[in-house]
Design a protein around this motif. Structure first.
Motif, PDB file in Angstrom:
ATOM      1  N   LYS A  45     -59.608 -62.793  -5.365  1.00  0.00           N
ATOM      2  CA  LYS A  45     -58.354 -62.023  -3.960  1.00  0.00           C
ATOM      3  C   LYS A  45     -58.043 -60.907  -4.875  1.00  0.00           C
ATOM      4  O   LYS A  45     -56.709 -60.772  -4.872  1.00  0.00           O
ATOM      5  CB  LYS A  45     -57.168 -63.185  -4.143  1.00  0.00           C
ATOM      6  CG  LYS A  45     -57.759 -64.486  -3.321  1.00  0.00           C
ATOM      7  CD  LYS A  45     -55.852 -65.264  -3.041  1.00  0.00           C
ATOM      8  CE  LYS A  45     -56.922 -66.040  -2.212  1.00  0.00           C
ATOM      9  NZ  LYS A  45     -56.173 -67.771  -2.641  1.00  0.00           N
ATOM     10  N   LEU A  46     -59.089 -59.868  -5.175  1.00  0.00           N
ATOM     11  CA  LEU A  46     -58.823 -58.813  -5.608  1.00  0.00           C
ATOM     12  C   LEU A  46     -57.622 -57.989  -6.641  1.00  0.00           C
ATOM     13  O   LEU A  46     -57.224 -57.231  -7.425  1.00  0.00           O
ATOM     14  CB  LEU A  46     -58.531 -57.620  -4.606  1.00  0.00           C
ATOM     15  CG  LEU A  46     -59.586 -57.649  -3.320  1.00  0.00           C
ATOM     16  CD1 LEU A  46     -59.105 -58.697  -2.043  1.00  0.00           C
ATOM     17  CD2 LEU A  46     -59.325 -56.071  -2.606  1.00  0.00           C
ATOM     18  N   VAL A  47     -57.873 -59.172  -7.856  1.00  0.00           N
ATOM     19  CA  VAL A  47     -57.846 -58.833  -8.706  1.00  0.00           C
ATOM     20  C   VAL A  47     -58.411 -58.861 -10.163  1.00  0.00           C
ATOM     21  O   VAL A  47     -59.170 -60.061  -9.921  1.00  0.00           O
ATOM     22  CB  VAL A  47     -55.969 -59.961  -8.955  1.00  0.00           C
ATOM     23  CG1 VAL A  47     -55.577 -60.190 -10.215  1.00  0.00           C
ATOM     24  CG2 VAL A  47     -55.511 -59.725  -7.864  1.00  0.00           C
ATOM     25  N   LEU A  86     -66.149 -60.449  -0.677  1.00  0.00           N
ATOM     26  CA  LEU A  86     -66.998 -59.368  -0.803  1.00  0.00           C
ATOM     27  C   LEU A  86     -67.528 -58.876  -2.109  1.00  0.00           C
ATOM     28  O   LEU A  86     -67.172 -58.903  -3.328  1.00  0.00           O
ATOM     29  CB  LEU A  86     -65.278 -58.245  -0.699  1.00  0.00           C
ATOM     30  CG  LEU A  86     -64.217 -58.538   0.539  1.00  0.00           C
ATOM     31  CD1 LEU A  86     -62.852 -57.805   0.508  1.00  0.00           C
ATOM     32  CD2 LEU A  86     -65.135 -58.257   2.188  1.00  0.00           C
ATOM     33  N   HIS A 135     -62.577 -50.483  -3.916  1.00  0.00           N
ATOM     34  CA  HIS A 135     -60.735 -50.655  -3.266  1.00  0.00           C
ATOM     35  C   HIS A 135     -60.066 -50.096  -4.310  1.00  0.00           C
ATOM     36  O   HIS A 135     -59.535 -51.447  -5.658  1.00  0.00           O
ATOM     37  CB  HIS A 135     -60.770 -52.825  -3.318  1.00  0.00           C
ATOM     38  CG  HIS A 135     -61.733 -53.912  -2.634  1.00  0.00           C
ATOM     39  ND1 HIS A 135     -62.595 -53.542  -3.034  1.00  0.00           N
ATOM     40  CD2 HIS A 135     -61.661 -53.175  -1.124  1.00  0.00           C
ATOM     41  CE1 HIS A 135     -63.477 -54.301  -1.681  1.00  0.00           C
ATOM     42  NE2 HIS A 135     -62.716 -54.401  -0.601  1.00  0.00           N
ATOM     43  N   PRO A 136     -59.897 -48.983  -4.184  1.00  0.00           N
ATOM     44  CA  PRO A 136     -59.567 -48.895  -5.650  1.00  0.00           C
ATOM     45  C   PRO A 136     -57.678 -49.301  -6.154  1.00  0.00           C
ATOM     46  O   PRO A 136     -57.529 -48.334  -7.368  1.00  0.00           O
ATOM     47  CB  PRO A 136     -59.043 -47.060  -5.361  1.00  0.00           C
ATOM     48  CG  PRO A 136     -60.244 -46.768  -4.137  1.00  0.00           C
ATOM     49  CD  PRO A 136     -60.206 -48.465  -3.295  1.00  0.00           C
ATOM     50  N   ASN A 137     -57.478 -50.160  -5.562  1.00  0.00           N
ATOM     51  CA  ASN A 137     -55.902 -50.930  -5.812  1.00  0.00           C
ATOM     52  C   ASN A 137     -56.407 -51.732  -6.894  1.00  0.00           C
ATOM     53  O   ASN A 137     -55.507 -52.696  -7.814  1.00  0.00           O
ATOM     54  CB  ASN A 137     -55.118 -50.539  -5.128  1.00  0.00           C
ATOM     55  CG  ASN A 137     -56.065 -51.535  -3.611  1.00  0.00           C
ATOM     56  OD1 ASN A 137     -57.493 -52.201  -3.509  1.00  0.00           O
ATOM     57  ND2 ASN A 137     -54.994 -52.578  -3.143  1.00  0.00           N
ATOM     58  N   ASP A 140     -67.091 -55.111   4.169  1.00  0.00           N
ATOM     59  CA  ASP A 140     -65.984 -56.098   4.052  1.00  0.00           C
ATOM     60  C   ASP A 140     -65.169 -56.411   5.123  1.00  0.00           C
ATOM     61  O   ASP A 140     -64.990 -57.606   5.478  1.00  0.00           O
ATOM     62  CB  ASP A 140     -64.570 -54.278   3.713  1.00  0.00           C
ATOM     63  CG  ASP A 140     -64.749 -54.461   1.988  1.00  0.00           C
ATOM     64  OD1 ASP A 140     -66.143 -55.104   1.406  1.00  0.00           O
ATOM     65  OD2 ASP A 140     -64.182 -54.025   1.726  1.00  0.00           O
ATOM     66  N   ALA A 196     -66.886 -59.398   7.163  1.00  0.00           N
ATOM     67  CA  ALA A 196     -66.944 -60.138   5.128  1.00  0.00           C
ATOM     68  C   ALA A 196     -65.518 -60.983   6.128  1.00  0.00           C
ATOM     69  O   ALA A 196     -65.291 -62.444   5.496  1.00  0.00           O
ATOM     70  CB  ALA A 196     -66.807 -60.067   4.402  1.00  0.00           C
ATOM     71  N   THR A 253     -53.919 -61.665   1.291  1.00  0.00           N
ATOM     72  CA  THR A 253     -55.733 -61.205   0.393  1.00  0.00           C
ATOM     73  C   THR A 253     -56.011 -60.225   1.688  1.00  0.00           C
ATOM     74  O   THR A 253     -56.206 -59.020   0.714  1.00  0.00           O
ATOM     75  CB  THR A 253     -57.022 -61.857   0.200  1.00  0.00           C
ATOM     76  OG1 THR A 253     -56.240 -62.863   0.209  1.00  0.00           O
ATOM     77  CG2 THR A 253     -57.904 -61.598  -0.256  1.00  0.00           C
ATOM     78  N   LYS A 259     -54.384 -56.787   0.422  1.00  0.00           N
ATOM     79  CA  LYS A 259     -54.652 -55.804  -0.808  1.00  0.00           C
ATOM     80  C   LYS A 259     -55.963 -55.271  -0.167  1.00  0.00           C
ATOM     81  O   LYS A 259     -56.469 -53.940  -0.815  1.00  0.00           O
ATOM     82  CB  LYS A 259     -55.014 -57.302  -1.877  1.00  0.00           C
ATOM     83  CG  LYS A 259     -53.635 -57.298  -2.447  1.00  0.00           C
ATOM     84  CD  LYS A 259     -53.913 -58.631  -3.584  1.00  0.00           C
ATOM     85  CE  LYS A 259     -53.707 -59.650  -3.948  1.00  0.00           C
ATOM     86  NZ  LYS A 259     -53.852 -60.756  -5.150  1.00  0.00           N
ATOM     87  N   GLY A 263     -57.121 -50.899   0.007  1.00  0.00           N
ATOM     88  CA  GLY A 263     -58.137 -50.439  -1.250  1.00  0.00           C
ATOM     89  C   GLY A 263     -58.658 -49.638  -0.165  1.00  0.00           C
ATOM     90  O   GLY A 263     -58.999 -48.666  -0.031  1.00  0.00           O
ATOM     91  N   HIS A 264     -59.032 -50.172   0.933  1.00  0.00           N
ATOM     92  CA  HIS A 264     -59.823 -48.982   2.151  1.00  0.00           C
ATOM     93  C   HIS A 264     -58.645 -48.148   2.228  1.00  0.00           C
ATOM     94  O   HIS A 264     -59.488 -46.527   2.495  1.00  0.00           O
ATOM     95  CB  HIS A 264     -59.823 -50.116   3.628  1.00  0.00           C
ATOM     96  CG  HIS A 264     -60.564 -51.100   3.004  1.00  0.00           C
ATOM     97  ND1 HIS A 264     -60.892 -51.837   4.470  1.00  0.00           N
ATOM     98  CD2 HIS A 264     -61.733 -51.284   2.420  1.00  0.00           C
ATOM     99  CE1 HIS A 264     -61.890 -53.023   3.908  1.00  0.00           C
ATOM    100  NE2 HIS A 264     -62.423 -52.576   3.051  1.00  0.00           N
ATOM    101  N   GLN A 302     -56.202 -46.278  -0.192  1.00  0.00           N
ATOM    102  CA  GLN A 302     -56.764 -45.455  -1.425  1.00  0.00           C
ATOM    103  C   GLN A 302     -58.150 -45.090  -0.956  1.00  0.00           C
ATOM    104  O   GLN A 302     -58.187 -43.521  -1.294  1.00  0.00           O
ATOM    105  CB  GLN A 302     -56.868 -46.127  -2.577  1.00  0.00           C
ATOM    106  CG  GLN A 302     -54.888 -46.808  -2.373  1.00  0.00           C
ATOM    107  CD  GLN A 302     -55.114 -47.473  -3.994  1.00  0.00           C
ATOM    108  OE1 GLN A 302     -56.002 -47.204  -4.869  1.00  0.00           O
ATOM    109  NE2 GLN A 302     -53.706 -47.971  -4.045  1.00  0.00           N
TER     110      GLN A 302
END
Ligand SMILES: [Cu+2]
Lengths: 104, 174
Positions: free
Chosen positions: A32-34, A56, A93-95, B69, B72, B154, B157, B161-162, B164
């Motif tokens: 989950k993006l972590v 992803l 996803h730069p975060n 993305d 998905a 999710t 988040k 990200g997109h 940024q």
């Protein structure tokens, strides 16, 4: 008895000296993006194995440095070549951010 | 973020931010699923247009990232509604999003070269901002199913990200 213990200790010490670079593989999971753990201590020669549980694609990217692409639901690997502290992020996803402390 | 938003961008914000913000009635889970899926589809359509029109590598790469993305995420959303036996339900918010997006695409389609690149990336920044705030303030708090809520979280988040990523690309074009 004392001599025996010393010998054992000596043998252990020797074992460490004999294999100074027993490169390790360190797992960093992406869920989950972590990135977790978010911060890792490693040595030059160690390999980071990125395990992507997301659907992803992600990257681990060091600005002006290396990049590894980690496909969805799969793994990517990076062998650490240089010592130093680096921050990395996912280019898509730069975060998503992580940190590596690489000792020589 | 941008000092001089283009007319097109201002138009998009005016048309579509209002219905999202003023939806006083909490949307139901079937409506939320529909809104989330629609928002994804809109960005996929925009990406396809950019892949076709732009000659700038950064823009085409970004658009491919968006397409990949959102495809998905939308697949995950479809899998979830199937599992939950929920039928996504069309609603006023989805319709106004779709209408605004159609107008935005028509405007973008007339632009070329650097003007297209700039308008596309700026609308991507604005669009993700808008979707993120809708997720944060309306969709996530309204979702009652835990799995749907988690997928939306999710999604938030991912889209932050997109946002940024889009800001970064916009900065590179300057
Ligand atoms: Cu990523």
């Amino acid at each position: 008895m004392k001599a025996g213990a010393l010998t054992l200790f000596g043998a252990l010490a020797l074992a460490f000296v004999a294999r100074p670079v027993s490169a390790a593989t360190i797992e960093v999971t992406i869920d989950k993006l972590v990135f977790s753990p978010a911060s890792v201590e490693a040595k030059v020669g160690d390999t980071i194995e990125w395990v992507n549980k997301d659907a992803l694609a992600h990257t681990a990217t060091v600005k002006g440095g290396w990049e590894v692409m980690i496909a969805p639901k799969s793994k990517g690997r990076t062998t650490l070549k240089t010592a130093g502290a680096v921050d990395y992020f996912c280019r898509f996803h730069p975060n998503m951010k992580g940190h590596l402390d690489v000792s020589p | 973020m941008f000092n001089r938003p283009t007319a097109a961008l201002a138009g998009l914000l005016l048309v579509s931010a209002a219905p999202l913000a003023q939806a006083a009635d909490k949307p139901t889970d079937p409506q939320i699923a529909h809104i989330a899926y629609t928002a994804g589809t809109i960005d996929i359509e925009a990406a396809k247009l950019a892949i076709k029109k732009s000659k700038t590598k950064e823009i085409v790469d970004f658009a491919k990232d968006m397409e990949r993305d959102h495809v998905a995420v939308n697949k995950q959303a479809l899998d979830l509604v199937k599992k939950l036996k929920v039928t996504p339900e069309d609603n006023a918010t989805s319709q106004s999003l779709t209408k605004a997006a159609k107008e935005e695409r028509a405007k973008l389609a007339k632009l070329k070269g650097a003007a297209f690149d700039k308008a596309y990336i700026e609308s991507e920044v604005a669009y993700h901002k808008q979707v993120d705030s809708a997720l944060e303030t309306l969709l996530i708090p309204s979702a009652s199913n835990a799995e749907l809520k988690s997928l939306l979280e999710t999604g938030l988040k991912i889209f932050q990200g997109h946002e940024q990523h889009a800001e970064h690309v916009a900065g590179m074009l300057k």
